[in-house]
Design a protein around this motif. Structure first.
Motif, short mmCIF file in Angstrom:
data_model
loop_
_atom_site.label_atom_id
_atom_site.label_comp_id
_atom_site.label_asym_id
_atom_site.label_seq_id
_atom_site.Cartn_x
_atom_site.Cartn_y
_atom_site.Cartn_z
N CYS A 170 31.62 -37.82 32.95
CA CYS A 170 32.14 -37.48 31.32
C CYS A 170 33.54 -37.10 31.62
O CYS A 170 33.99 -36.10 32.19
N SER A 172 36.19 -35.43 29.91
CA SER A 172 35.92 -34.25 29.07
C SER A 172 37.19 -33.97 28.34
O SER A 172 37.20 -32.85 27.74
N GLY A 176 36.67 -29.69 28.09
CA GLY A 176 35.82 -29.41 29.39
C GLY A 176 36.78 -28.42 30.02
O GLY A 176 36.64 -28.08 31.25
N GLN A 211 24.26 -33.45 30.14
CA GLN A 211 24.20 -33.52 31.34
C GLN A 211 22.60 -33.18 32.31
O GLN A 211 22.07 -33.80 32.92
N ILE A 219 32.18 -34.69 36.14
CA ILE A 219 32.92 -34.30 34.83
C ILE A 219 34.57 -34.42 35.17
O ILE A 219 34.81 -34.10 36.50
N ALA A 230 29.29 -31.21 37.84
CA ALA A 230 29.22 -31.07 36.19
C ALA A 230 28.34 -30.17 35.92
O ALA A 230 28.80 -29.26 34.94
#
Ligand SMILES: [Zn+2]
Length: 310
Positions: A170, A172, A176, A211, A219, A230
């Motif tokens: 991911c 992010s 994130g 997730q 991530i 992650a």
């Protein structure tokens, strides 16, 4: 760092060495059968570093067919127009797209934050020709040669923010949070004018759901690097959003000025850093990637314009 998602697809983390500091801003390079994709292209000021990295991979700027932007802030997207000039398509959230073609408002907003440091920090920002802007809806598959990406609408840091799922990873962006290499310490980038902690919480929950159902295991925040944990990252991020929300509500109840809030926010951030045993050098990279004064300004505006608006 090199991650091998499948036998065919490699993700390379390119360090843009922003302000001569390693590990602050990344661009992710993914080669494909007809060239390569960049996820994030960084600001104009780090183009020379980015193109030097490409050379190490035997790639010329014209080999970049596509640039995927998580959002249009200058540290992620500032050089998009330059890449379009080399022939790349620029993929972006529908709300961000108009600002790439006509960047006046985006640049004016950045200038309010960065003032006279605009150029030395970010370099040149060229508009992206309309014909090279590719807009995607939430979840709409993005197919580039043998690569497949899926965008997830994830507001909270900005209204024009996508996270991209690709090969168990991911990307992010800023939703994130910020996490520097080798550390288990997160910070939230909260610049004005669009942060919204309630939307942020919902976006983190959306990523955590993806997730949990196995959409990704790694991530990759733009600041900085690819992490194999992650699940831990998203749990820590959810906690941090909640703690930040509680802190903001507590502090703003006394109606501090921006200056007072800035001082309190720096104290709070330093206390968290000490608790998590960060070195001075590590704190400095966090501050360069994400200055505390910028977040204090973002929080102050959020509280008065969004959270507590009549
Ligand atoms: Zn941002």
């Amino acid at each position: 760092m090199t991650i091998r998602p499948t036998t065919q697809q490699l993700i390379h983390t390119l360090d843009l060495n922003f302000m001569d500091l390693p590990g602050a801003i990344a661009s992710y390079l993914i080669p494909h059968t007809g060239g390569a994709v960049l996820v994030e292209c960084g600001p104009g000021s780090t183009l020379v570093n980015l193109t030097a990295h490409l050379k190490e991979f035997g790639l010329a700027p014209g080999d970049i067919t596509d640039v995927l932007l998580t959002h249009i802030h200058l540290d992620h997207a500032g050089s998009a127009g330059w890449w379009a000039k080399q022939g790349a398509r620029i993929h972006v959230h529908p709300v961000g797209a108009p600002h790439l073609a006509n960047p006046e408002k985006l640049l004016a907003s950045a200038e309010r934050i960065y003032g006279e440091n605009m150029h030395s920090l970010w370099g040149e920002f060229l508009p992206v020709p309309q014909a090279q802007i590719v807009v995607h809806q939430d979840q709409e598959p993005i197919e580039i040669e043998d690569l497949l990406f899926r965008p997830l609408d994830t507001p909270g840091h900005a209204y024009h923010h996508y996270a991209y799922i690709f090969a168990e990873t991911c990307f992010s962006g800023d939703i994130g949070g910020i996490r520097l290499a080798g550390l288990r310490h997160l910070r939230l980038p909260m610049p004005p004018p669009e942060i919204d902690l309630e939307l942020w919480r919902a976006s983190v929950e959306r990523l955590a759901q993806e997730q949990r159902r196995g959409a990704f295991t790694r991530i990759a925040p733009t600041h900085f690097g690819i992490y194999a944990d992650a699940e831990w990252h998203l749990r820590a991020l959810a906690d941090l959003v909640q703690q930040t929300d509680a802190w903001v509500s507590r502090q703003m109840a006394a109606d501090p000025s921006i200056e007072e809030l800035n001082r309190q926010f720096i104290e709070w951030t330093e206390a968290r850093s000490q608790q998590e045993r960060l070195s001075q050098a590590e704190c400095q990279v966090y501050e360069t990637a994400n200055p505390s004064w910028m977040s204090a300004a973002g929080i102050h505006r959020y509280w008065h314009k969004t959270r507590n608006a009549a």
